[in-house]
Design a protein around this motif. Structure first.
Motif, PDB file in Angstrom:
ATOM      1  N   UNK A 102       0.804  -1.221   0.000  1.00  0.00           N
ATOM      2  CA  UNK A 102       0.000   0.000   0.000  1.00  0.00           C
ATOM      3  C   UNK A 102       0.837   1.271   0.000  1.00  0.00           C
ATOM      4  N   UNK A 103       1.874   1.300   0.827  1.00  0.00           N
ATOM      5  CA  UNK A 103       2.707   2.492   0.901  1.00  0.00           C
ATOM      6  C   UNK A 103       3.436   2.775  -0.394  1.00  0.00           C
ATOM      7  N   UNK A 104       3.884   1.737  -1.074  1.00  0.00           N
ATOM      8  CA  UNK A 104       4.597   1.929  -2.335  1.00  0.00           C
ATOM      9  C   UNK A 104       3.643   2.290  -3.466  1.00  0.00           C
ATOM     10  N   UNK A 105       2.391   1.836  -3.376  1.00  0.00           N
ATOM     11  CA  UNK A 105       1.383   2.306  -4.324  1.00  0.00           C
ATOM     12  C   UNK A 105       1.139   3.800  -4.129  1.00  0.00           C
ATOM     13  N   UNK A 106       1.111   4.229  -2.857  1.00  0.00           N
ATOM     14  CA  UNK A 106       0.894   5.642  -2.566  1.00  0.00           C
ATOM     15  C   UNK A 106       2.040   6.492  -3.108  1.00  0.00           C
ATOM     16  N   UNK A 107       3.263   6.004  -2.957  1.00  0.00           N
ATOM     17  CA  UNK A 107       4.422   6.738  -3.486  1.00  0.00           C
ATOM     18  C   UNK A 107       4.362   6.807  -5.012  1.00  0.00           C
ATOM     19  N   UNK A 108       3.846   5.755  -5.638  1.00  0.00           N
ATOM     20  CA  UNK A 108       3.700   5.762  -7.100  1.00  0.00           C
ATOM     21  C   UNK A 108       2.746   6.860  -7.538  1.00  0.00           C
ATOM     22  N   UNK A 109       1.635   7.025  -6.804  1.00  0.00           N
ATOM     23  CA  UNK A 109       0.696   8.110  -7.132  1.00  0.00           C
ATOM     24  C   UNK A 109       1.324   9.475  -6.905  1.00  0.00           C
ATOM     25  N   UNK A 110       2.101   9.613  -5.835  1.00  0.00           N
ATOM     26  CA  UNK A 110       2.788  10.891  -5.595  1.00  0.00           C
ATOM     27  C   UNK A 110       3.786  11.191  -6.710  1.00  0.00           C
ATOM     28  N   UNK A 111       4.468  10.153  -7.181  1.00  0.00           N
ATOM     29  CA  UNK A 111       5.409  10.339  -8.288  1.00  0.00           C
ATOM     30  C   UNK A 111       4.695  10.865  -9.530  1.00  0.00           C
ATOM     31  N   UNK A 112       3.480  10.372  -9.766  1.00  0.00           N
ATOM     32  CA  UNK A 112       2.697  10.832 -10.921  1.00  0.00           C
ATOM     33  C   UNK A 112       2.515  12.349 -10.871  1.00  0.00           C
ATOM     34  N   UNK A 113       2.174  12.870  -9.667  1.00  0.00           N
ATOM     35  CA  UNK A 113       1.894  14.304  -9.568  1.00  0.00           C
ATOM     36  C   UNK A 113       3.175  15.121  -9.484  1.00  0.00           C
ATOM     37  N   UNK A 114       4.248  14.531  -8.976  1.00  0.00           N
ATOM     38  CA  UNK A 114       5.534  15.235  -9.015  1.00  0.00           C
ATOM     39  C   UNK A 114       5.972  15.436 -10.461  1.00  0.00           C
ATOM     40  N   UNK A 115       5.714  14.436 -11.308  1.00  0.00           N
ATOM     41  CA  UNK A 115       6.052  14.540 -12.721  1.00  0.00           C
ATOM     42  C   UNK A 115       5.160  15.566 -13.414  1.00  0.00           C
ATOM     43  N   UNK A 116       3.868  15.561 -13.081  1.00  0.00           N
ATOM     44  CA  UNK A 116       2.929  16.502 -13.701  1.00  0.00           C
ATOM     45  C   UNK A 116       3.181  17.943 -13.235  1.00  0.00           C
ATOM     46  N   UNK A 117       3.788  18.098 -12.031  1.00  0.00           N
ATOM     47  CA  UNK A 117       4.200  19.396 -11.512  1.00  0.00           C
ATOM     48  C   UNK A 117       3.046  20.405 -11.422  1.00  0.00           C
ATOM     49  N   UNK A 118       1.946  20.059 -10.712  1.00  0.00           N
ATOM     50  CA  UNK A 118       0.822  21.000 -10.599  1.00  0.00           C
ATOM     51  C   UNK A 118       1.131  22.132  -9.633  1.00  0.00           C
ATOM     52  N   UNK A 119       0.419  23.247  -9.775  1.00  0.00           N
ATOM     53  CA  UNK A 119       0.554  24.355  -8.820  1.00  0.00           C
ATOM     54  C   UNK A 119      -0.211  24.065  -7.540  1.00  0.00           C
ATOM     55  N   UNK A 120      -1.351  23.366  -7.677  1.00  0.00           N
ATOM     56  CA  UNK A 120      -2.195  23.007  -6.537  1.00  0.00           C
ATOM     57  C   UNK A 120      -2.296  21.489  -6.476  1.00  0.00           C
ATOM     58  N   UNK A 121      -1.987  20.936  -5.321  1.00  0.00           N
ATOM     59  CA  UNK A 121      -2.093  19.489  -5.149  1.00  0.00           C
ATOM     60  C   UNK A 121      -3.018  19.193  -3.970  1.00  0.00           C
ATOM     61  N   UNK A 122      -4.084  18.454  -4.242  1.00  0.00           N
ATOM     62  CA  UNK A 122      -5.018  18.025  -3.197  1.00  0.00           C
ATOM     63  C   UNK A 122      -4.662  16.590  -2.828  1.00  0.00           C
ATOM     64  N   UNK A 123      -4.363  16.353  -1.559  1.00  0.00           N
ATOM     65  CA  UNK A 123      -4.013  14.996  -1.121  1.00  0.00           C
ATOM     66  C   UNK A 123      -5.026  14.546  -0.066  1.00  0.00           C
ATOM     67  N   UNK A 124      -5.749  13.484  -0.371  1.00  0.00           N
ATOM     68  CA  UNK A 124      -6.826  12.986   0.488  1.00  0.00           C
ATOM     69  C   UNK A 124      -6.339  11.737   1.208  1.00  0.00           C
ATOM     70  N   UNK A 125      -6.159  11.835   2.519  1.00  0.00           N
ATOM     71  CA  UNK A 125      -5.631  10.739   3.343  1.00  0.00           C
ATOM     72  C   UNK A 125      -4.335  10.187   2.727  1.00  0.00           C
ATOM     73  N   UNK A 126      -3.303  11.024   2.573  1.00  0.00           N
ATOM     74  CA  UNK A 126      -2.095  10.608   1.838  1.00  0.00           C
ATOM     75  C   UNK A 126      -1.307   9.497   2.507  1.00  0.00           C
TER      76      UNK A 126
END
Length: 487
Positions: free
Chosen positions: A392-416
């Protein structure tokens, strides 16, 4: 009641379990701790027959057994409540609890009335009176679904109960109900294996605790003989710091939400500043997730406006949000955030695939993914590994990597940090602080009050779909948050 002797299990490139031996007594709540990827879920899958060990032996009541599948595990008195739910949304509460065990007449037809009455008696016995047997599971909150999962396991009257992060989606009241149930089962002589990353739960409930690290057994101790610091050091092999850091928020307003109304929330107004971590607190079902989904364009909003960098924006679909520079890490990662059958690499590049001119660049995908694997410490034998095989934790890091790559200005994290171990939590905290330091605006939704207090510059408390109060970091306490969150 249960003994494991030198259990080992290999996957391609990974030794998930390495000669694990431990025992669980009758009338005991036995906590099992370890980082994500330590082997806890693999061990549970061995005990339920979903996986066969490569070597080793399982004994129940001192008798060797070979658990060939979940049906046999049930016959042997083993039941499990999974971290990721195994319910079918289109079926009712009763149909889920007694799946493949429904009462039938002599012609083989399901007796619906008897099924619902049987379910009602069980729910009353478990003090889950807010659940109705005829309700479709799709219409329940995440916490209610978790309680159905627990009822499903207990309906089998197991002698050995395995609980994998059972409180991750529960309200305080539901958690108290669960704790009461678990203590009753202990008094009845059941053996309970309790997996949780919430150390307060371990020290509240458990009689003994065993630790796994990198698939290896680290020992078992009576809970009264150890401290949280000792437990963390055995799990991760290093000290973990979750101290609050200095705010880097600026006066520049990045996101402005005004009088936003939608499903289960109304007239919500707030500002998010550049470099700010804005916490959203509240009970499960208060409307926090619905606000996030409306901002990201998953759900429509009935009224109100959203401004980004001072300009009104229209967000009708998540693709609009991504193009505008808004990212969203959802609470239910397996159902809403990940493509489980695809690789780690494919999941990372989903929001921003590398390209050569107008063409998708397949070679660059692996290079990009490998960079994030190393940067975030994603434990996987390869970025080509199916993401559904990760912890589970490594799946969560994979999702975070997705948004780090996309580089958004606003990031909403729900129960990260839902289902993430203490070491993984600390790493995610560092990442969120780094993003804020880069000038990103972060909206943090969390049911863990210490997490909100450690990370947030400001905290908005949501109650019954409305903002019931705002607390600055310096003024916020768990007591003040709960006072605003409850009636």
């Amino acid at each position: 009641m249960l003994q494991l002797r030198t259990i080992s299990k290999h996957f391609p490139g990974v030794k998930a379990l390495d000669n694990v031996s431990m025992s669980v007594n009758a009338g005991e709540i036995h906590a099992l701790c370890g980082e994500n990827g330590a082997g806890k879920s693999t061990l549970m899958n061995v005990l339920t027959g979903n996986l066969q060990p490569d070597t080793g032996q399982i004994l129940i009541h001192d008798q060797p057994v070979q658990i060939t599948g979940p049906a046999q595990a049930t016959e042997l008195g083993i039941a499990i409540v999974y971290q990721q739910l195994s319910l079918v949304d289109s079926l009712t509460v009763a149909e889920n609890i007694y799946a493949n065990r429904q009462p039938k007449n002599r012609f083989g037809f399901i007796q619906s009335k008897q099924l619902n009455e049987q379910t009602l008696r069980l729910l009353e016995q478990l003090a889950l009176t807010e659940l109705r047997p005829q309700t479709r599971v799709a219409d329940l909150s995440p916490g209610q679904k978790q309680m159905v999962e627990i009822a499903k396991a207990l309906s089998q009257n197991p002698s050995i109960l395995l609980l994998d992060e059972p409180t991750a989606s529960l309200t305080e009241r539901e958690t108290a109900t669960l704790f009461s149930l678990v203590r009753q089962l202990r008094a009845q002589g059941k053996a309970i294996v309790y997996i949780s990353h919430r150390l307060t739960e371990i020290f509240t409930l458990a009689d003994r605790v065993s630790v796994l690290k990198d698939g290896k057994y680290q020992g078992t101790e009576a809970i009264n003989d150890v401290t949280p610091a000792w437990l963390i050091s055995r799990m991760v092999g290093r000290e973990i710091s979750t101290e609050k850091s200095e705010s880097v928020a600026t006066s520049e307003v990045l996101l402005r939400v005004k009088n936003l109304s939608g499903s289960r929330f109304q007239s919500v107004s707030f500002q998010l500043h550049r470099g700010e971590i804005l916490g959203l607190a509240g009970l499960v079902g208060a409307g926090r997730t619905e606000i996030a989904r409306a901002i990201f364009g998953i759900d429509p909003h009935s009224s109100g406006t959203i401004q980004l960098n001072g300009q009104p924006v229209q967000i009708d679909h998540p693709s609009d949000a991504v193009q505008l520079g808004i990212g969203y890490l959802p609470e239910e990662r397996k159902r809403l955030g990940l493509f489980l059958d695809q690789s780690v690499a494919q999941n990372i590049v989903t929001a921003n695939p590398p390209s050569k001119g107008p063409w998708f660049d397949g070679r660059q995908v692996k290079t990009v993914a490998e960079s994030f694997r190393q940067q975030l410490g994603i434990r996987t034998p390869s970025v080509n590994e199916r993401v559904g095989n990760l912890s589970g934790g490594n799946q969560q890091k994979t999702m975070l990597a997705r948004w780090l790559l996309a580089n958004p200005d606003v990031l909403i994290v729900d129960e990260p940090t839902h289902g993430v171990d203490v070491g993984g939590k600390a790493e995610i905290y560092v990442l969120l602080r780094q993003l804020a330091a880069q000038g990103k605006g972060i909206i943090l939704i969390s049911s863990e009050l210490p997490e909100l207090l450690a990370l947030s510059d400001r905290i908005l408390v949501i109650r019954h779909g409305e903002i019931s109060g705002e607390l600055r970091s310096a003024d916020a306490t768990e007591e003040r948050i709960m006072a605003l969150a409850t009636d």
